[in-house]
Design a protein around this motif. Structure first.
Motif, PDB file in Angstrom:
ATOM      1  N   CYS A   6     -13.843   0.297  36.766  1.00 56.18           N
ATOM      2  CA  CYS A   6     -13.366   1.612  37.223  1.00 56.18           C
ATOM      3  C   CYS A   6     -11.891   1.880  36.878  1.00 56.18           C
ATOM      4  O   CYS A   6     -11.196   1.051  36.300  1.00 56.18           O
ATOM      5  CB  CYS A   6     -13.605   1.746  38.731  1.00 56.18           C
ATOM      6  SG  CYS A   6     -13.851   3.463  39.251  1.00 56.18           S
ATOM      7  N   VAL A  22     -13.959   3.276  32.942  1.00 61.34           N
ATOM      8  CA  VAL A  22     -14.427   4.651  33.057  1.00 61.34           C
ATOM      9  C   VAL A  22     -14.401   5.242  31.648  1.00 61.34           C
ATOM     10  O   VAL A  22     -13.574   4.837  30.825  1.00 61.34           O
ATOM     11  CB  VAL A  22     -13.555   5.487  34.026  1.00 61.34           C
ATOM     12  CG1 VAL A  22     -13.708   4.968  35.452  1.00 61.34           C
ATOM     13  CG2 VAL A  22     -12.083   5.493  33.622  1.00 61.34           C
ATOM     14  N   CYS A  80     -18.254   2.735  34.173  1.00 57.94           N
ATOM     15  CA  CYS A  80     -18.187   3.142  35.578  1.00 57.94           C
ATOM     16  C   CYS A  80     -18.116   4.677  35.677  1.00 57.94           C
ATOM     17  O   CYS A  80     -18.673   5.376  34.833  1.00 57.94           O
ATOM     18  CB  CYS A  80     -17.017   2.428  36.255  1.00 57.94           C
ATOM     19  SG  CYS A  80     -17.193   2.293  38.047  1.00 57.94           S
ATOM     20  N   CYS A  81     -17.447   5.183  36.709  1.00 57.07           N
ATOM     21  CA  CYS A  81     -17.436   6.613  37.036  1.00 57.07           C
ATOM     22  C   CYS A  81     -17.269   7.512  35.814  1.00 57.07           C
ATOM     23  O   CYS A  81     -16.265   7.416  35.102  1.00 57.07           O
ATOM     24  CB  CYS A  81     -16.302   6.910  37.995  1.00 57.07           C
ATOM     25  SG  CYS A  81     -16.405   5.940  39.496  1.00 57.07           S
TER      26      CYS A  81
END
Ligand SMILES: [Zn+2]
Length: 344
Positions: free
Chosen positions: A210, A237, A293-294
């Motif tokens: 992240c 990310v 990730c995000c």
């Protein structure tokens, strides 16, 4: 416990890369089933079919892991939205959705613990966060997870507490830290030093997830790889962070009057090819637990998987421009259109 004869996480890591798709909060938010801000995964109870579909899409795209969507499904987050009474139901529900998706696909089934936002390195917060990890880890173990991910910790000490709790379940532990603008943990350790301590405390996989995009995460996972002997994880990310703005919260957009994080990051999104480049570079360094990730979409996961030699089901639809009416090269195409290509 679930009877599981498929190779486990550690066996798979010995054989080659393991891809883990993360970023459920952002993707459910984009799809209109989760509210940015509090970022609580109520979608698990309100629209479980959306979570199941996303699990399937990520596996189809190449994820070897179905991660139960309990990220931010902890006691503190539910307290903030006044729904602490849903804590157990949400956790057990998320685990059940992930277990089904893992069973039908043969993917690994992972539990998930995350930063609590309550850790401040004093005795009271140590006790509080431990109790939060204990209840979530117990539900995960009861659901029969193959391993537990403890992720997105800015404090090395909070990660160490989560790790201790995971170790008590006897399950393999993947522990990843989140690095803010200053490339040290909030308790002042370099990521390499923090990961060394996690390894010494028994983590099976250590690394970063992240907050940082591929470009500003890679140097730090390289340093971690040199510092530890266990497996290393890297799950950036998919945003174009850079030395001046190394995290997705620090990105600034001259075209947008406000903070791009978390809902106006679109102009910074990495292409799938940038994730492929990251995956290949990280794998070359010896980093085998890879993911996004995000902000991750299935196309990022597929590119990452393909970059380390995998051909997930979704590779059947990997781009082939040879039959594009204007830009293609296939002999069946009409030359009138091909000649016009430069004017498109
Ligand atoms: Zn994330």
């Amino acid at each position: 416990m679930r009877v599981n004869e498929r190779p486990g996480l550690l066996e798979r890591l010995e054989q080659g890369p393991v891809i883990c798709a993360e970023g459920y909060l952002f993707e459910c938010e984009r799809r209109g089933y989760l509210q940015a801000g509090a970022f609580v995964p109520e979608v698990v109870l309100e629209h479980p079919e959306v979570v199941t579909e996303l699990h399937r899409e990520f596996v189809h795209a190449g994820s070897d892991v179905v991660e139960a969507f309990t990220y931010y499904g902890h006691r503190e987050k539910l307290r903030i939205i006044g729904k602490e009474h849903l804590l157990e139901e949400l956790n057990r529900g998320a685990l059940e959705l992930a277990r089904s998706a893992a069973d039908e696909s043969g993917a690994l089934f992972a539990g998930d613990l995350s930063n609590t936002n309550l850790f401040f390195a004093d005795d009271e917060s140590r006790r509080t966060v431990r109790a939060m990890f204990e209840e979530q880890a117990a539900w995960a173990a009861e659901a029969g997870v193959d391993f537990i991910i403890a992720e997105t910790f800015s404090y090395a000490e909070e990660a160490l507490i989560a790790l201790e709790v995971v170790k008590e379940t006897g399950l393999p532990a993947v522990v990843t830290l989140a690095l803010h603008q200053e490339p040290v943990t909030r308790d002042g350790l370099s990521p390499a030093e923090a990961c060394k301590r996690l390894e010494e405390a028994g983590a099976d996989v250590v690394g970063l997830n992240c907050i940082r995009g591929p470009r500003t995460m890679l140097p730090h996972v390289r340093a971690i790889r040199s510092a530890v002997s266990c497996h290393v994880a890297a799950l950036p990310v998919p945003y174009r962070t850079h030395d001046g703005q190394p995290t997705f919260q620090s990105l600034r957009d001259p075209e947008f009057d406000g903070l791009p994080f978390p809902t106006a990051l679109d102009p910074f999104t990495c292409s799938r090819y940038e994730l492929a480049e990251f995956g290949a570079a990280a794998f070359e360094l010896g980093i085998r637990y890879l993911g996004v990730c995000c902000g991750a979409g299935p196309h990022h996961i597929r590119s990452l998987a393909e970059a380390v030699g995998r051909t997930p089901e979704a590779s059947r639809y990997t781009a082939d421009m040879s039959k594009h009416a204007y830009l293609g090269s296939d002999s069946s195409l009409l030359p009138e259109n091909q000649e016009y290509a430069a004017k498109l």
